[in-house]
Design a protein around this motif. Sequence first.
Motif, PDB file in Angstrom:
ATOM      1  N   THR A  90      42.043  43.957  47.271  1.00 43.56           N
ATOM      2  CA  THR A  90      40.605  44.185  47.068  1.00 43.56           C
ATOM      3  C   THR A  90      39.935  44.410  48.427  1.00 43.56           C
ATOM      4  O   THR A  90      40.357  43.849  49.433  1.00 43.56           O
ATOM      5  CB  THR A  90      39.948  42.985  46.367  1.00 43.56           C
ATOM      6  OG1 THR A  90      40.191  41.807  47.144  1.00 43.56           O
ATOM      7  CG2 THR A  90      40.525  42.805  44.978  1.00 43.56           C
ATOM      8  N   PRO A  91      38.871  45.235  48.458  1.00 45.71           N
ATOM      9  CA  PRO A  91      38.202  45.534  49.739  1.00 45.71           C
ATOM     10  C   PRO A  91      37.568  44.287  50.347  1.00 45.71           C
ATOM     11  O   PRO A  91      37.231  43.319  49.655  1.00 45.71           O
ATOM     12  CB  PRO A  91      37.122  46.552  49.356  1.00 45.71           C
ATOM     13  CG  PRO A  91      37.528  47.070  48.013  1.00 45.71           C
ATOM     14  CD  PRO A  91      38.261  45.960  47.335  1.00 45.71           C
ATOM     15  N   LYS A  92      37.394  44.326  51.676  1.00 47.16           N
ATOM     16  CA  LYS A  92      36.677  43.249  52.378  1.00 47.16           C
ATOM     17  C   LYS A  92      35.179  43.492  52.261  1.00 47.16           C
ATOM     18  O   LYS A  92      34.716  44.636  52.254  1.00 47.16           O
ATOM     19  CB  LYS A  92      37.100  43.190  53.851  1.00 47.16           C
ATOM     20  CG  LYS A  92      38.569  42.831  54.061  1.00 47.16           C
ATOM     21  CD  LYS A  92      38.894  42.805  55.551  1.00 47.16           C
ATOM     22  CE  LYS A  92      40.334  42.317  55.790  1.00 47.16           C
ATOM     23  NZ  LYS A  92      41.335  43.198  55.141  1.00 47.16           N
ATOM     24  N   LEU A 108      36.349  38.498  39.787  1.00 49.25           N
ATOM     25  CA  LEU A 108      37.675  39.097  39.633  1.00 49.25           C
ATOM     26  C   LEU A 108      38.752  38.135  40.127  1.00 49.25           C
ATOM     27  O   LEU A 108      39.804  37.965  39.476  1.00 49.25           O
ATOM     28  CB  LEU A 108      37.742  40.414  40.422  1.00 49.25           C
ATOM     29  CG  LEU A 108      39.116  41.096  40.482  1.00 49.25           C
ATOM     30  CD1 LEU A 108      39.623  41.425  39.083  1.00 49.25           C
ATOM     31  CD2 LEU A 108      39.051  42.354  41.349  1.00 49.25           C
ATOM     32  N   ASN A 109      38.520  37.491  41.245  1.00 50.47           N
ATOM     33  CA  ASN A 109      39.502  36.558  41.808  1.00 50.47           C
ATOM     34  C   ASN A 109      39.715  35.362  40.874  1.00 50.47           C
ATOM     35  O   ASN A 109      40.857  34.932  40.639  1.00 50.47           O
ATOM     36  CB  ASN A 109      39.018  36.083  43.179  1.00 50.47           C
ATOM     37  CG  ASN A 109      40.028  35.197  43.874  1.00 50.47           C
ATOM     38  OD1 ASN A 109      41.195  35.560  44.033  1.00 50.47           O
ATOM     39  ND2 ASN A 109      39.580  34.020  44.287  1.00 50.47           N
ATOM     40  N   ASP A 122      40.668  39.379  29.520  1.00 52.57           N
ATOM     41  CA  ASP A 122      40.840  40.812  29.767  1.00 52.57           C
ATOM     42  C   ASP A 122      40.387  41.100  31.192  1.00 52.57           C
ATOM     43  O   ASP A 122      39.205  41.324  31.457  1.00 52.57           O
ATOM     44  CB  ASP A 122      40.045  41.650  28.764  1.00 52.57           C
ATOM     45  CG  ASP A 122      40.321  43.148  28.918  1.00 52.57           C
ATOM     46  OD1 ASP A 122      41.175  43.501  29.762  1.00 52.57           O
ATOM     47  OD2 ASP A 122      39.687  43.954  28.204  1.00 52.57           O
ATOM     48  N   ILE A 123      41.313  41.075  32.120  1.00 44.21           N
ATOM     49  CA  ILE A 123      40.970  41.242  33.540  1.00 44.21           C
ATOM     50  C   ILE A 123      40.482  42.657  33.853  1.00 44.21           C
ATOM     51  O   ILE A 123      39.799  42.888  34.855  1.00 44.21           O
ATOM     52  CB  ILE A 123      42.185  40.898  34.415  1.00 44.21           C
ATOM     53  CG1 ILE A 123      41.731  40.709  35.875  1.00 44.21           C
ATOM     54  CG2 ILE A 123      43.253  41.985  34.306  1.00 44.21           C
ATOM     55  CD1 ILE A 123      42.802  40.145  36.772  1.00 44.21           C
ATOM     56  N   ASN A 124      40.785  43.630  32.982  1.00 44.08           N
ATOM     57  CA  ASN A 124      40.383  45.020  33.235  1.00 44.08           C
ATOM     58  C   ASN A 124      38.860  45.170  33.325  1.00 44.08           C
ATOM     59  O   ASN A 124      38.356  46.034  34.045  1.00 44.08           O
ATOM     60  CB  ASN A 124      40.932  45.938  32.144  1.00 44.08           C
ATOM     61  CG  ASN A 124      42.445  45.938  32.124  1.00 44.08           C
ATOM     62  OD1 ASN A 124      43.083  45.958  33.170  1.00 44.08           O
ATOM     63  ND2 ASN A 124      43.037  45.869  30.935  1.00 44.08           N
ATOM     64  N   ILE A 125      38.144  44.317  32.573  1.00 41.72           N
ATOM     65  CA  ILE A 125      36.676  44.368  32.634  1.00 41.72           C
ATOM     66  C   ILE A 125      36.195  44.014  34.035  1.00 41.72           C
ATOM     67  O   ILE A 125      35.290  44.650  34.588  1.00 41.72           O
ATOM     68  CB  ILE A 125      36.063  43.405  31.594  1.00 41.72           C
ATOM     69  CG1 ILE A 125      36.412  43.867  30.179  1.00 41.72           C
ATOM     70  CG2 ILE A 125      34.551  43.310  31.778  1.00 41.72           C
ATOM     71  CD1 ILE A 125      35.983  42.896  29.102  1.00 41.72           C
ATOM     72  N   PHE A 126      36.846  43.016  34.636  1.00 42.65           N
ATOM     73  CA  PHE A 126      36.441  42.561  35.971  1.00 42.65           C
ATOM     74  C   PHE A 126      36.850  43.576  37.047  1.00 42.65           C
ATOM     75  O   PHE A 126      36.143  43.760  38.032  1.00 42.65           O
ATOM     76  CB  PHE A 126      37.042  41.192  36.255  1.00 42.65           C
ATOM     77  CG  PHE A 126      36.516  40.124  35.335  1.00 42.65           C
ATOM     78  CD1 PHE A 126      35.397  39.387  35.685  1.00 42.65           C
ATOM     79  CD2 PHE A 126      37.119  39.872  34.106  1.00 42.65           C
ATOM     80  CE1 PHE A 126      34.905  38.416  34.845  1.00 42.65           C
ATOM     81  CE2 PHE A 126      36.626  38.906  33.260  1.00 42.65           C
ATOM     82  CZ  PHE A 126      35.507  38.168  33.625  1.00 42.65           C
ATOM     83  N   ASN A 152      34.210  46.260  36.773  1.00 40.85           N
ATOM     84  CA  ASN A 152      32.954  45.846  37.409  1.00 40.85           C
ATOM     85  C   ASN A 152      33.045  45.986  38.928  1.00 40.85           C
ATOM     86  O   ASN A 152      32.095  46.423  39.590  1.00 40.85           O
ATOM     87  CB  ASN A 152      32.633  44.395  37.046  1.00 40.85           C
ATOM     88  CG  ASN A 152      32.265  44.231  35.580  1.00 40.85           C
ATOM     89  OD1 ASN A 152      31.912  45.210  34.919  1.00 40.85           O
ATOM     90  ND2 ASN A 152      32.363  43.018  35.077  1.00 40.85           N
ATOM     91  N   THR A 153      34.196  45.612  39.465  1.00 45.04           N
ATOM     92  CA  THR A 153      34.390  45.728  40.918  1.00 45.04           C
ATOM     93  C   THR A 153      34.405  47.186  41.348  1.00 45.04           C
ATOM     94  O   THR A 153      33.787  47.563  42.362  1.00 45.04           O
ATOM     95  CB  THR A 153      35.696  45.039  41.335  1.00 45.04           C
ATOM     96  OG1 THR A 153      35.685  43.673  40.882  1.00 45.04           O
ATOM     97  CG2 THR A 153      35.862  45.060  42.843  1.00 45.04           C
ATOM     98  N   ASN A 154      35.096  48.024  40.559  1.00 46.05           N
ATOM     99  CA  ASN A 154      35.141  49.452  40.876  1.00 46.05           C
ATOM    100  C   ASN A 154      33.765  50.109  40.767  1.00 46.05           C
ATOM    101  O   ASN A 154      33.482  51.086  41.472  1.00 46.05           O
ATOM    102  CB  ASN A 154      36.142  50.175  39.968  1.00 46.05           C
ATOM    103  CG  ASN A 154      37.583  49.968  40.417  1.00 46.05           C
ATOM    104  OD1 ASN A 154      37.837  49.718  41.597  1.00 46.05           O
ATOM    105  ND2 ASN A 154      38.531  50.060  39.493  1.00 46.05           N
ATOM    106  N   ASN A 155      32.919  49.593  39.885  1.00 49.38           N
ATOM    107  CA  ASN A 155      31.557  50.126  39.765  1.00 49.38           C
ATOM    108  C   ASN A 155      30.777  49.919  41.062  1.00 49.38           C
ATOM    109  O   ASN A 155      30.020  50.797  41.510  1.00 49.38           O
ATOM    110  CB  ASN A 155      30.820  49.470  38.606  1.00 49.38           C
ATOM    111  CG  ASN A 155      31.309  49.961  37.260  1.00 49.38           C
ATOM    112  OD1 ASN A 155      31.900  51.046  37.163  1.00 49.38           O
ATOM    113  ND2 ASN A 155      31.097  49.172  36.224  1.00 49.38           N
TER     114      ASN A 155
END
Length: 554
Positions: free
Chosen positions: A323-325, A344-345, A383-387, A390-393
């Motif tokens: 994941t990005p910093k 997400l974590n 369902d981790i894909n939702i998180f 959200n992060t990708n958004n």
Amino acid sequence: MKIDQIKLMRDCFVFRNFSWPSNLPEFKRYNLIYGWNGSGKTTLSRIFQALENQEEPPFSNITLKIDGYNISNEDFTKSLRPIRVFNKPFREESVFPKGGSVAPILVLGKENVEKQKLVDKLNEDLDIFRKSLETKNREKNVAQEKYESFCTEKAGNIREMLRSSGDNKFNTYDKRDVKACADKMIILNNKASSLIDQETRNKYHQRIHDKPKDKIQEIDFTLPKLINYKKDVDDILHKTVVSSAIESLKSDSQLTSWIFDGLGLHKERSAKKCLFCDQPISEKRISRLESHFSSEYSDLINELDKQIKVLEKNINELENLNTPKIIEFYDDLKFEYEKVSNDLNKESKSVVFALKGLVSELENKKNRAFEQVSLDTTIPDLDINIFVENTNNVIAKHNRSCDEFESKIIDIRNALEMDFVSFNLDEYTSLKNNISSIENDIKELNFQIEEISNQIREIEREIVEHRRPAEELNDDLRKYLGHTELHLKINETGYTIMRHDEPAKDISEGEMTAIALLYFLKSLKDKRFNLEESIVVLDDPVSSLDTNSLYYVR
């Protein structure tokens, strides 16, 4: 009326930067100013003459103190203070105008006493209106100064808040820009829509100081719903192996696993002796073991291992999820990213914990292949894909900001300008309306003054005459010259200077000065000029007179 001081003169010929010294007394009733040629006496007369003519002085920065009030350049045009100045421009413009006659000197007609009383009453009213006008002009100056200071201050606030390096209109933002923005907002009536909430305001303030950042790679990871894995594992746990089982192995899972691995190793090496004890193994024993470990058993173990690998692969990917910093993001997105990243974590750890629980169940099933096993681990519906989405958004927002960095910063600066102006719009409107109100009062007072002045002029046209002053001037000229060669001829608009019966030409410098001075002194008795309440200034009135004339003047 009294001129108290010449408080300030800058860039006025010899007066480069003059201010009234604290130890210099103020002007008295009578004042004599003397000095060498070129020391500035005529410059002073030109300043006083500008006050007489209600025009700005021909110098950049002048301030007079009159009757306790400061009068600056722009105030000269509004001054109604009575003053008469004798100097060279007076002689050229009033006594010897090109292509015109000398203005008349008016005195009261003897048979119009009642009309004069009415004029006196109108003059009293006129004086009241003029004093009110002066008061209103001072009020306007104060109101205008407050308004200008307010706009200057707010422009400075906006400039300080929004300036930057490079090409940016707010680097030179001034009060004119504040006025333009506020006036447009008043016209469009969009004050409310221009205000922004405090959270957005804080984000914008952070954003305008950002530097361009690199784009961020979105997280490339998907995982089937955990409930699906739960179902797959539950199905495997309920499978059993049908075979000629050896009872001692069915009840000893560790031994079963050890023998199963050893049997495979013996087959692989075609060993005739036990690889552990180096003793022969009977065919019958091998046959019984093979019956126990049937193909169904092998298939189940392989299926369990395959499912475990799938789960462990997902566990490894989650534990090493890149994941990005937070420092890679623009400041206004850091808070939002921190939240979704933490979510997400947290979700990732929960999923890893659940997946490890499923792996443990599968490992246990390998030792219990001959019986159905129930799933003991509680598996939440995660369902981790939702998180991840959200992060990708948030990452996508950052990347759009990278593409639109310059235009977005410009939009944010404009929004902060509108927000700041709208916040201060009520005070701006109040200050501006106050000026408008005073200007309306001034307009009404000017109208009243003009009306009364017209009445006075109309009546005075009926009651005044300028023949008697002409006769007195001609008598003074005769006494000065010793003849009647030069005299004033009366016409409807004033006087014409005559030599014999023709308009005078080639008048000498001394004659001009004498006529101008006599005319000026006589004009001080003009009905339109109250000598007792006025100021008289004479600039070198006798410099061109000969000795006899000087004696006469004295």
